[in-house]
Write a protein that holds these residues in place. Sequence first.
Motif, PDB file in Angstrom:
ATOM      1  N   LYS A  24      69.359  26.361  51.989  1.00  0.00           N
ATOM      2  CA  LYS A  24      69.020  26.538  50.579  1.00  0.00           C
ATOM      3  C   LYS A  24      67.584  27.052  50.517  1.00  0.00           C
ATOM      4  O   LYS A  24      66.670  26.389  50.970  1.00  0.00           O
ATOM      5  CB  LYS A  24      69.153  25.203  49.848  1.00  0.00           C
ATOM      6  CG  LYS A  24      69.042  25.336  48.334  1.00  0.00           C
ATOM      7  CD  LYS A  24      69.499  24.067  47.654  1.00  0.00           C
ATOM      8  CE  LYS A  24      69.215  24.106  46.157  1.00  0.00           C
ATOM      9  NZ  LYS A  24      69.756  25.308  45.479  1.00  0.00           N
ATOM     10  N   THR A 123      73.302  29.780  47.042  1.00  0.00           N
ATOM     11  CA  THR A 123      73.148  28.375  46.650  1.00  0.00           C
ATOM     12  C   THR A 123      72.727  28.188  45.194  1.00  0.00           C
ATOM     13  O   THR A 123      72.754  27.062  44.699  1.00  0.00           O
ATOM     14  CB  THR A 123      72.121  27.641  47.549  1.00  0.00           C
ATOM     15  OG1 THR A 123      70.832  28.210  47.328  1.00  0.00           O
ATOM     16  CG2 THR A 123      72.480  27.744  49.017  1.00  0.00           C
ATOM     17  N   THR A 127      79.681  25.555  42.927  1.00  0.00           N
ATOM     18  CA  THR A 127      80.753  25.675  43.925  1.00  0.00           C
ATOM     19  C   THR A 127      81.983  26.395  43.368  1.00  0.00           C
ATOM     20  O   THR A 127      82.528  27.269  44.050  1.00  0.00           O
ATOM     21  CB  THR A 127      81.123  24.286  44.490  1.00  0.00           C
ATOM     22  OG1 THR A 127      79.957  23.766  45.143  1.00  0.00           O
ATOM     23  CG2 THR A 127      82.248  24.367  45.501  1.00  0.00           C
ATOM     24  N   SER A 219      75.380  29.024  51.815  1.00  0.00           N
ATOM     25  CA  SER A 219      73.977  29.139  52.220  1.00  0.00           C
ATOM     26  C   SER A 219      73.351  30.470  51.825  1.00  0.00           C
ATOM     27  O   SER A 219      74.033  31.429  51.507  1.00  0.00           O
ATOM     28  CB  SER A 219      73.829  28.902  53.727  1.00  0.00           C
ATOM     29  OG  SER A 219      74.964  29.313  54.429  1.00  0.00           O
TER      30      SER A 219
END
Lengths: 396, 109
Positions: A24, A123, A127, A219
């Motif tokens: 991140k 990031t 999600t 990532s």
Amino acid sequence: MSQNKKIPMRPVSIIGVGCTPFGKSDSSIIDLAIQSSVEAINSANVKYDDIQSIYLGNFVGERLANQGSLGAMLADRLDISDIPATKTEGACASGGIAFRHAFLTIALGLYDFVLATGVEKMTSSSTPDVTAALATAGDMEMEMYAGLTFPGAFAMIMASHMQKYGTTREQIASVSVKNHRNGTNNPNAMFQKEINVEDVITSREISEPIRLFDCPPISDGAASVLLCPTEIAKNFVNNPVNILGSGHASGPISLSGMNDLTSFSATAIAANEAYAMSGLRAEDIDVIEVHDCFSIAEIIALEDLGFFNKGEGGPATESGITALNGKYPTNPSGGLIAKGHPVGATGIAQIYELTKQLQGLSTNQTNDPETALAHNLGGIGALSTVHILGKTNGTK
Amino acid sequence: MEPNNIQAYQCNICKKLFLPPKTICSTCKNTETTKISLSGHGKVMTSTVVHIPPNYSRKDPPYTVILVKLDEGIPVMGQLHNSSVESLIGTNVSLKKINEDGIYLFDLA
């Protein structure tokens, strides 16, 4: 289809590499790309004005980082904005394609100094948004809108491999255990902690039978390489790494188009092209980075690349053949699973690790390797690139 | 009104079936095709139970996605209707309906 053998190709070498930490990051997508590019250019001892072309691999920059025009933007920020800069997109193999085009344009005599950079910034998104963005690597209309995700597609492939070959849950988990172990020594890896088989098979369900620790983390990161003709490479650095073979192929974009749900035809075709160009076979390769976008994907890649017969990848991994001290050390960097998978950067980050391996400079150094193979896979086998690298003055 | 059965495309010359549609028949290179309805019966090739859904799914997880080889030889992606079951490979299923999102919903046969 292999390249036209009638066109003479110049040998090409890697003279500079760079890689940001994966994880991140507070940096913007372009700042990540600049960071790895500057490291590669400086380590190659070339001047910025020597660079004649840029290839930039990126998959979902417009969608997750709200930034397009990344190729020209990188050239502009490096203050070399007159040169052509091309963004390549091939899902998770966007970086491998950038590397291949940098190689080809030098091999074919068009340029002498080309920068290839891969980057992704993931990031900052939720999600579900990342999951939806990654799913676009598949056929949305025919398959993904049925509620399928990218992990879901590989879960279906994993179930097929287990059914067809008797590959066990523990064997598949052993890929993740090995790659996490390798990640502990890679300062750029997002995960640097060992896990065991039990941790993998009891981790959170993502899409059965795939669980959290079968997956790479979301990532940010970037990686870069600088290439030039082999005949002048030693004018810049004393340890260039040679590109011995390159392959690139497409395959079916969807599961329903696959003849065999346990194999990616694009990998095998790209590998054959790279093996033919290099004159090497799988058994000649000393160290390997494969596209472990899920633990099962490493097993299938090693089988499709010819390191193991179909169905033998699981038992081979469990027995330690792919460990750092094994016959075929695989993913010494920690792979996508432990290092992280900023998708556009991954194909170039593999080249970064293998260059360090062939220079004897990796933090997970294998035993004096002379040859290396990088395998990058896009989508659900929609495309693949394979590259074979060799140490300067290697005997193979 | 959407048809309530799965539609494929058939080459007018060699009768080969396609789904998704192709502009050129891969066998005889003919470009003329006709839409035909399939039986909706088939066998599960592979499956997964999705726990983390994408933002384009309106279904509450967990739900089961199945790849079905229809009796006509065409593979299609769909969902198992109203249940989530593991280890479905080889199970016979038949089309229950096509829902409002165009998703093929199958029942265990």
